[in-house]
Design a protein around this motif. Structure first.
Motif, short mmCIF file in Angstrom:
data_model
loop_
_atom_site.label_atom_id
_atom_site.label_comp_id
_atom_site.label_asym_id
_atom_site.label_seq_id
_atom_site.Cartn_x
_atom_site.Cartn_y
_atom_site.Cartn_z
N UNK A 1 0.42 6.08 0.31
CA UNK A 1 0.05 6.51 -1.05
C UNK A 1 -0.80 5.45 -1.75
N UNK A 2 -0.47 4.17 -1.56
CA UNK A 2 -1.29 3.09 -2.12
C UNK A 2 -2.70 3.16 -1.55
N UNK A 3 -2.81 3.35 -0.26
CA UNK A 3 -4.13 3.43 0.37
C UNK A 3 -4.90 4.65 -0.14
N UNK A 4 -4.17 5.73 -0.44
CA UNK A 4 -4.83 6.91 -0.98
C UNK A 4 -5.47 6.63 -2.33
N UNK A 5 -4.78 5.86 -3.17
CA UNK A 5 -5.33 5.50 -4.48
C UNK A 5 -6.55 4.59 -4.33
N UNK A 6 -6.46 3.62 -3.42
CA UNK A 6 -7.58 2.72 -3.20
C UNK A 6 -8.78 3.47 -2.60
N UNK A 7 -8.47 4.45 -1.77
CA UNK A 7 -9.56 5.25 -1.20
C UNK A 7 -10.29 6.04 -2.28
N UNK A 8 -9.56 6.44 -3.32
CA UNK A 8 -10.21 7.13 -4.44
C UNK A 8 -11.21 6.20 -5.13
N UNK A 9 -10.81 4.93 -5.31
CA UNK A 9 -11.75 3.97 -5.91
C UNK A 9 -12.96 3.77 -5.02
N UNK A 10 -12.73 3.66 -3.72
CA UNK A 10 -13.83 3.37 -2.79
C UNK A 10 -14.78 4.55 -2.64
N UNK A 11 -14.22 5.76 -2.54
CA UNK A 11 -15.04 6.94 -2.26
C UNK A 11 -15.48 7.67 -3.52
N UNK A 12 -14.69 7.52 -4.61
CA UNK A 12 -14.99 8.26 -5.82
C UNK A 12 -14.56 9.71 -5.74
N UNK A 13 -13.71 10.03 -4.75
CA UNK A 13 -13.32 11.42 -4.54
C UNK A 13 -11.82 11.54 -4.28
N UNK A 14 -11.33 12.74 -4.53
CA UNK A 14 -9.94 13.08 -4.22
C UNK A 14 -9.96 14.26 -3.26
N UNK A 15 -9.35 14.08 -2.10
CA UNK A 15 -9.29 15.17 -1.12
C UNK A 15 -8.07 16.04 -1.41
N UNK A 16 -8.26 17.35 -1.36
CA UNK A 16 -7.16 18.27 -1.59
C UNK A 16 -6.39 18.56 -0.34
N UNK A 17 -5.44 19.48 -0.43
CA UNK A 17 -4.63 19.85 0.73
C UNK A 17 -5.46 20.57 1.79
N UNK A 18 -6.50 21.25 1.35
CA UNK A 18 -7.37 21.96 2.29
C UNK A 18 -8.53 21.04 2.68
#
Length: 242
Positions: free
Chosen positions: A158-175
């Protein structure tokens, strides 16, 4: 050889000097700016494995610079190690007790409460992007070890998911086939505000994971036909071993 008198943290003048050095000698050659370096050293401070400077320093510069002499090289090393000391001290504190001089080094707009026309452009600000990219660059140096942590600890994922949002500027959904949703400026600020607590949690996990455990020593089981150690006078198989 490590420079003598390495500071426990960098003061404002040293931070500015390091930032200027990186802009001149690292950024043009695909190396780090100060924010990326801060994320990079923060990840090294909580890494599952300790890395020597000879292994982590090359990525800082991109193309290794040629220093004019040993004194210049020593001065640069002193700044890098001082920054590393600062990152290592930072992760020992959560957000509530983090000293100001150990705060993450990220670019933030001077006016956090943008208004009017500026508010329409605020979501274009990539606050925290370089910091997160630096963090993930360090993760790549020990990818297999990090993967083991991620497999065993959902909260790290979950921490990596938040950092990935900063890096990519995107949020991936369930699909996974659906388009990603861009994250906004306010969400970036919320993630950045949580960085000290994330690092502190990773630090505590690292300490726990690297602390040797005393093996549990079990007494040898008596032979089934031997006298029972409880003192009953019976054979073990007809008493406690039944």
């Amino acid at each position: 050889m490590t420079s003598p008198n390495v500071p426990t943290y960098l003061d404002d003048d040293q931070i500015e000097r390091l930032a200027d050095l990186l802009e001149q000698r690292a950024v043009p050659f695909k190396g780090f700016n100060l924010e990326a370096l801060d994320g990079y050293l923060s990840a090294l401070a909580v890494s599952p494995e300790t890395l020597p400077m000879t292994e982590w320093e090359p990525a800082v510069w991109g193309t290794p610079p040629r220093w004019s002499d040993a004194d210049e090289r020593a001065a640069v090393e002193k700044l890098l190690l001082g920054h590393q000391n600062m990152a290592a001290a930072r992760v020992r504190h959560g957000g509530d007790d983090l000293p100001d001089h150990l705060a993450p080094l990220l670019w933030l707009p001077e006016d956090p409460d943008l208004q009017g026309d500026d508010a329409e452009q605020e979501d274009e600000l990539d606050v925290g992007r370089d910091w997160a990219l630096g963090f993930f660059t360090a993760v790549g140096l020990r990818e297999a070890a990090w993967d083991r942590w991620l497999d065993d600890n959902e909260w790290i994922d979950e921490v990596f998911g938040l950092l990935d949002r900063l890096a990519s500027g995107e949020v991936l959904g369930d699909d996974p086939s659906a388009p990603a949703t861009p994250i906004g400026y306010r969400e970036r600020l919320e993630i950045v505000a949580g960085l000290p607590d994330m690092l502190a949690d990773l630090h505590h996990h690292r300490i726990d994971a690297l602390t040797p455990r005393e093996p549990i020593r079990r007494e040898a089981t008596p032979d089934r036909n031997a006298p029972c150690p409880c003192g009953s006078g019976k054979k073990y198989k007809k008493c406690c071993g039944a």
